[in-house]
Design a protein around this motif. Structure first.
Motif: not given
Lengths: 536, 317
Positions: A305-315, A342-352
């Motif tokens: 999950k952390a890996a999925n939250l660490a990517i800035d996909r817009d970039a 339920a798991f919302k994939i987004r760019y969230d470095l703090a959560a990751a």
């Protein structure tokens, strides 16, 4: 009364205009299409070179029993009647499917399409003792129609196909199976290499000319049975140009009228020069597929999950100059099988970072993993720059990724062999980066999660094993109501995302660049594109 | 002289045989599976096995080599895995296109190289010498892929004088001597010609400069021979070396034009090799390599035979 010479002079003055109008009315419209392949795909019936090749020498020259709706762009397509007007499962024996065939359809050579032709074509790819068996065509389509166990002619316009197991997803396999003319094969001396130069199908185009590696001329079939899909262009010339820059140059120079997959860095130049860029949601995802086998660092769901939250996909999309869309799951959000994870994939470095800390990884004690990637190739997008971006992003959350870089052909070997194989586990490889086509429920979802498809039996590469998912897949296979089936598929997809089975980065958008001469090109949300929509 | 030619032909036979072994084995050493070219990536094991059997890839490599060699000497190079077409036909068609391209490029390169080299050699230390040196350095060091793209952008996209890719307007072949077809030849041939041009300029310059200091040239001048007559002597003495270098360059152009042919989508051997490598099309790769290597062997043989004809001292050696 005017003298006759004055009348004559008036008509003579109009003559050039009349001739010019007549000329323009009958002028052949031609679209020259620069394709990214090194050769024209097989023309005998089953195109080689992957899903994208079906738009060139597949669904142009031939038809399947069940077709994929590829002439609309604003929603995902669906299964529609092709050479079969109707198909239904036997209520008493759910392995048996009855296909009612379309009457009055003729092959390009004038012979009639009927049940015998369907049986002959099934033998062509499945019965290796039949005289018309073609190993090459068989290799293309057999993996795509794995459910067929047997088949028989019911009458001249009805065929029964029996599947190995009850398989409600079976109709999705049939757009891959194309029907060629038995009469033409006989006429060509029962020689498939001759048929390749003079193919005959029932499709909306006929092959007029084939120069291997250089061009194929498809001309409109005016007698096509589906009048709604009559080609809007008289002739389409397919020109193989594998080098992306050469393709762009040919477009800029006016040698071709449209190209597929322009490289991202020339997008601004193409746009400023007046070329139109067309793209759409495409069933293709660019992920890291994790190994969930014992010993893999990705077995901890917090890490995945952390890996999925660490990517800035817009970039990443920006890196691709807009030729991608962010992925928040295996399927695009518009897919009927996306569901509500339920798991919302987004760019969230703090959560990751928090998840990584919970999992026990710090800057001093990072997670170390090796990922096998391709240096490039079809479907891999900008493999190396994108992988480097992911590498840097993961480093931000204390995941140190190293790469094993191989050629795409070699990567496929590693993929088919599975994470547990010595060539992967033995080398410390615990994830694979490979672009996945996600065109239908089997290709997009079930083959990656079904525990019976753990490699080498299939491409459940990471060895994912979830009894709940297996039970759902069983239910999908026996559910013939499309809406219920879609609901079950959504549930499986939700579990995939909630389990963060892969690191999903972006979806491809299958970009095309068109010259201003191209008046219309409907880009479907699929790899199957309908070239009858192309208007010049 | 006949004995010399006979010996050279005999020497060529083991070289040719070694070439067949190397070209066969090398492709097996590369990673990847040739069947990926024809089977979908997720093809099950039984499909792969059936294909291996159909193409004879399940047999031991020495057996495969023996059968391949036996067929090759009869002119059968097998069937392309990717296209299903006869390799011999595919290669010969590509060889024709590359010969045409390499011929034009070599002619232009050798001609320009000889002129530039002679001018630089005759006028050592002058601006002409420096200009020729700069041109020759650029010729041998410029990335040809890049040069091809630059030429395409300038002459094809900006000016619209020449086509950007392909070998003809309608796929009807490169060997048609009309303007419509010749236009397709200009940019790739020009791109390719800078290689022999650069190398030959440097070779000729060095030879001419060296020759001008030779005693026999001083003697010829002292005897009052005209400049033209002296040049004839110099040309005759430099010709064997220039011929050897030019021969090698033509050989390199036959196989070394992968990038140029790819940039211009010129359907020659370089393009074919590129395709065969990427598709792991082993029969096509082996067939193309074999033909190219044989071309090299024959070219060297021809050069070796021609050299003593021009300079009889070499035959005596």
């Amino acid at each position: 009364m005017k003298p006759i010479s004055k009348h004559l002079a008036k008509w003579l003055a109009v003559l050039p205009l009349a001739f010019s109008l007549n000329g323009s009315l009958h002028a052949e419209t031609v679209a020259r299409y620069g394709i990214s392949m090194a050769d024209i795909p097989l023309t005998t019936g089953q195109p080689d070179r992957g899903a994208g090749a079906y738009q060139f020498t597949g669904h142009t020259l031939y038809d399947p029993l069940i077709a994929w709706e590829a002439n609309i762009s604003d929603r995902p397509g669906k299964l529609v009647p092709g050479l079969a007007t109707n198909w239904k499962v036997d209520p008493k024996d759910n392995k048996k499917w009855l296909f009612t065939l379309r009457k009055g359809v003729k092959f390009h050579d004038g012979s009639e399409f009927n049940a015998d032709a369907v049986i002959w074509n099934l033998d062509k790819v499945l019965a290796d003792k039949s005289p018309q068996f073609d190993a090459k065509q068989s290799a293309q389509v057999r993996p795509r129609i794995p459910s067929i166990a047997s088949y028989r002619k019911v009458n001249d316009y009805a065929v029964e196909i029996t599947t190995k197991e009850v398989d409600a997803l079976f109709p999705y396999q049939l757009p891959w199976f194309l029907i060629s003319s038995p009469a033409q094969w006989e006429k060509m001396g029962k020689d498939w290499s001759q048929v390749a130069m003079h193919p005959s199908g029932t499709g909306p185009f006929k092959l007029d000319k084939l120069v291997p590696r250089e061009r194929a001329d498809l001309v409109k079939n005016n007698d096509y049975w589906d009048k709604k899909r009559l080609a809007k262009t008289d002739r389409i010339v397919l020109v193989p140009i594998p080098d992306a820059m050469t393709r762009v140059n040919a477009l800029l120079n006016g040698q071709v009228d449209l190209i597929e997959t322009p490289p991202p860095d020339v997008v601004p130049q193409l746009k400023s020069a007046g070329f139109k860029l067309v793209q759409n949601v495409t069933p293709h995802v660019w992920p890291y597929h994790f190994s969930t086998l014992p010993g893999s660092p990705w077995t901890d769901i917090r890490v995945r999950k952390a890996a999925n939250l660490a990517i800035d996909r817009d970039a990443v999309v920006k890196l691709m100059n807009g030729l991608a869309t962010p992925a928040v799951g295996q399927m695009d959000v518009t897919s009927p099988w996306f569901g509500k994870p339920a798991f919302k994939i987004r760019y969230d470095l703090a959560a990751a970072r928090a998840l990584m800390a919970q999992a026990g990884y710090t800057k001093e004690h990072p997670l170390v993993a090796k990922v096998i990637i391709a240096q490039g190739g079809t479907g891999q997008m900008l493999s190396l720059p994108m992988n480097e971006f992911i590498q840097q992003s993961l480093a931000e959350i204390n995941i140190q990724v190293s790469f094993e870089v191989v050629e795409l052909e070699n990567l496929y070997l590693h993929w088919r062999s599975g994470a547990a194989a010595d060539m992967n586990a033995g080398k410390g490889i615990t994830a694979i980066n490979l672009g996945y086509v996600t065109a239908d429920p089997f290709y997009g979802i079930t083959r990656f999660v079904d525990s019976r498809y753990v490699a080498p039996n299939g491409v459940n590469w990471g060895g994912y094993n979830n009894p709940k998912v297996d039970a759902l897949v069983d239910k999908i296979r026996t559910t013939f109501n499309t809406r219920t089936q879609d609901g079950l598929l959504s549930k499986v997809h939700e579990i995939m995302v909630d389990d963060a089975l892969m690191l999903w980065v972006v979806h491809d958008v299958n970009p095309h660049a068109l010259s201003p001469k191209v008046k219309e090109f409907v880009q479907a949300q699929h790899w199957f594109q309908d070239l009858t929509t192309l208007r010049m | 002289m006949l004995i010399y030619i006979f010996k050279r032909v005999l020497y060529a036979i083991p070289i040719a045989l070694s070439v067949t072994v190397v070209s066969f084995i090398l492709v097996y050493l590369a990673p990847g599976d040739p069947l990926n070219a024809i089977a979908p990536a997720d093809a099950p094991a039984e499909v792969i096995q059936a294909l291996k059997s159909a193409y004879g890839l399940d047999r031991p490599v020495p057996v495969q080599y023996g059968m391949w060699l036996l067929r090759a000497v009869q002119g059968d190079l097998g069937t392309s895995i990717a296209s299903g077409r006869a390799v011999a036909g595919e290669v010969m068609s590509a060889v024709g296109n590359t010969l045409l391209l390499a011929g034009f490029a070599a002619f232009a390169g050798v001609l320009a190289g000889c002129i530039l080299g002679a001018l630089a050699g005759y006028h050592r230390g002058t601006w002409m010498d420096r200009a020729a040196t700069v041109v020759s350095v650029i010729g041998v060091s410029i990335p040809h892929y890049w040069l091809g793209l630059v030429l395409t952008i300038v002459f094809s996209i900006w000016l619209g004088w020449f086509p950007a890719m392909g070998a003809g307007p309608d796929g009807s072949g490169a060997w048609l001597w009309d303007l419509a077809h010749l236009r397709y030849l200009v940019l790739p041939a020009l791109t390719l010609s800078v290689i022999p041009m650069g190398i030959i300029t440097r070779t000729v310059r060095a030879l001419v400069a060296d020759m001008l200091e030779q005693e026999f040239v001083v003697a010829l001048r002292a005897k009052g021979l005209s400049g033209r007559a002296v040049f004839r002597h110099i040309a005759k003495n430099t010709a064997p070396t220039v011929l050897a270098v030019a021969g090698l360059q033509i050989g390199y152009l036959m196989g070394g034009s992968i990038l140029v042919e790819t940039v211009f989508a010129w359907p020659g051997t370089g393009y074919l090799l590129n395709t065969a490598i990427f598709q792991r099309d082993i029969p096509l790769l082996q067939g193309t390599l074999l033909v190219l290597c044989m071309f090299f062997v024959v070219l060297n043989l021809v050069v070796d035979i021609l050299q003593p004809l021009i300079d009889p001292r070499m035959g005596r050696g």
